[in-house]
Design an enzyme around this catalytic site. Structure first.
Site, short mmCIF file in Angstrom:
data_model
loop_
_atom_site.label_atom_id
_atom_site.label_comp_id
_atom_site.label_asym_id
_atom_site.label_seq_id
_atom_site.Cartn_x
_atom_site.Cartn_y
_atom_site.Cartn_z
N ARG A 1 -10.76 -0.34 15.16
CA ARG A 1 -10.80 0.60 13.90
C ARG A 1 -11.83 -0.22 12.86
NH1 ARG A 1 -4.84 1.35 11.30
NH2 ARG A 1 -5.45 -0.67 10.34
N TYR B 1 15.50 30.59 5.32
CA TYR B 1 14.04 31.33 5.69
C TYR B 1 14.09 31.61 7.13
CZ TYR B 1 11.56 30.61 1.20
OH TYR B 1 11.01 30.84 0.08
N LYS C 1 0.95 -1.40 -0.01
CA LYS C 1 -0.04 -0.14 0.07
C LYS C 1 0.88 1.18 -0.01
CE LYS C 1 -0.20 -0.34 5.06
NZ LYS C 1 -1.19 -0.93 5.99
N MET D 1 11.19 24.55 0.64
CA MET D 1 10.36 23.54 -0.26
C MET D 1 11.14 22.73 -1.02
SD MET D 1 7.18 24.37 -2.80
CE MET D 1 6.21 25.14 -1.75
C1 LIG Z 1 -0.53 -1.98 6.74
C2 LIG Z 1 -1.07 -3.15 7.30
C3 LIG Z 1 -0.49 -4.22 7.37
C4 LIG Z 1 1.35 -4.29 7.42
O1 LIG Z 1 1.82 -3.68 8.63
P1 LIG Z 1 3.35 -3.68 8.80
O2 LIG Z 1 3.45 -3.32 10.05
O3 LIG Z 1 3.82 -2.63 7.69
O4 LIG Z 1 3.92 -5.02 8.59
C5 LIG Z 1 -0.95 -5.36 7.81
N1 LIG Z 1 -2.26 -5.62 7.89
C6 LIG Z 1 -2.99 -4.34 7.90
C7 LIG Z 1 -4.76 -4.51 7.98
C8 LIG Z 1 -2.40 -3.22 7.42
O5 LIG Z 1 -3.24 -2.06 7.28
#
Ligand SMILES: *Cc1c(COP(=O)(O)O)cnc(C)c1O
Length: 369
Positions: free
Chosen positions: A130, A259, A37, A307
């Site tokens: 969650r 800055y 992701k 930036m």
């Molecule tokens: C992001 C995520 C993972 C992976 O977690 P890591 O700590 O990066 O290994 C696993 N399960 C879910 C549901 C996630 O959202």
């Protein structure tokens, strides 16, 4: 010398080796799902996915429907799970990708059926608070609904840990026990159901959490889920963040750089300007609070991160630094964990923060792909 203003070099061979190393920890027949992701935690999702599969991962996971679509468009095949919540439009896209989706309400299972069906993983919230239902009976009902719908395949049952990276806490064990109490009997009724719970930290922490599949993200990139030392854990950081010395000039005592004049030279010194900044994802909170490597030596980042530029204090003698020298922000000996600690955050956020302005150059142990 860096050919580009700012560049993230990503070693896909390191990702491959990390996945192989992590698989070596897995108990029994547990398999590895590589989480790619957020553009592979900033490393480039398609390349990370291919490397993970080459290293022996058998599953991939992303957070959003769009990420699933993009991975498929890049030609990445194999089992793929969308971990996140999905709006009706996003559910369409996820199923079309195709990807498996996560359900915790019966209405969602009906929505999957209404779209012609798909593969569903049921999520029990064992304490993350969650996504997922906290009620094991409701989760079982959702699983039952998925199993009986003719076009739906009940593929998995899952949970997610809130404290796997916090050593010595008891909550992890409580979550594990709640999941096992729900999921193991469910699998007896649905043979072939894939149980999964562990993230990277859980993978390394407790083999009892491995079940049939482990969802590992951060560790496959060679980042330490415990925010300590990835190398000491036998993980190889895959990403190097590079820029170069674009300007060198003397800075007399009393003169400033950046800055807000947040750096004023106390004595005569030499300042190098490195053209990378928060527009590239290098946090402004590193103002007067980072070091970069030039020619194997550390130099302090001084003044405000702007930036597009940062300044380095080379010292009165200029430190032997020359125009065009490469300046590294994340590299061997200068970890994402160190930068995260300076920022009061975690390594995940450091690599995810790199913006689209930074090209990702993928290589295999230095050889171009
Ligand atoms: C992001 C995520 C993972 C992976 O977690 P890591 O700590 O990066 O290994 C696993 N399960 C879910 C549901 C996630 O959202």
């Amino acid at each position: 010398m860096s050919p580009l203003r700012a560049l993230a070099r990503v070693n896909v061979a390191a990702i491959e080796r990390n996945v192989a190393r992590l698989r070596g920890e897995l108990r029994g027949g547990s398999e590895l799902c590589a989480v790619v992701k957020a553009d592979g935690y900033g490393h480039g999702a398609p390349a990370a996915a291919r490397a993970a599969l080459a290293g022996g991962a058998t599953w991939l996971a992303v957070a959003t429907a769009d990420e699933a679509t993009q991975l498929r468009a890049a030609g990445v095949d194999g089992p793929l799970l969308v971990l996140g919540a999905l709006s009706p439009e996003e559910l369409d896209a996820a199923l079309r990708a195709p990807a498996d989706v996560v359900a915790w309400r019966e209405a969602f299972v009906e929505a999957v059926a209404a779209r012609g069906g798909g593969r569903v993983h049921v999520k029990l919230d064992t304490g993350m608070g969650r996504l997922g239902t906290r009620d094991p009976d409701e989760a079982t009902g959702v699983a039952q609904a998925a199993a009986t719908a003719p076009t739906i395949e009940l593929a998995g049952a899952m949970t997610h840990f809130a404290t796997a990276d916090e050593r010595g806490d008891d909550f992890f064990g409580e979550q594990l026990a709640r999941f096992a109490a729900w999921a193991l009997p469910l699998r007896e009724r649905h043979p072939g159901l894939i149980l999964h719970a562990a993230n990277s930290a859980a993978l390394l922490r407790d083999a009892d959490s491995h079940f049939d599949l482990v969802r590992a993200g951060v560790a496959i990139y060679g980042l330490d889920p415990f925010q300590e030392d990835a190398v000491a854990r036998d993980l190889e950081p895959a990403l190097e963040l590079a820029s170069y010395v674009a300007a060198i000039k003397p800075c007399a005592a009393g003169e400033s750089a950046g800055y807000g004049r947040r750096f004023v030279a106390e004595a005569d010194t030499v300042i190098a300007t490195v053209p990378i900044g928060y527009g590239d994802g290098v946090s402004r909170a590193l103002t007067n609070n980072a070091e970069l490597l030039v020619g194997g030596r550390r130099f302090a980042l001084v003044g405000t991160v702007s930036m597009d530029n940062v300044a380095l204090d080379l010292g009165a003698g200029g430190g032997g630094v020359r125009h065009g020298d490469e300046a590294l922000l994340i590299a061997e000996g200068l970890s994402a964990e160190e930068m995260a600690q300076r920022l009061g955050t975690i390594n995940y956020e450091v690599t995810c923060a790199l913006t689209a302005r930074v090209p990702r150059e993928h290589h295999r142990d230095g050889a171009p792909l």
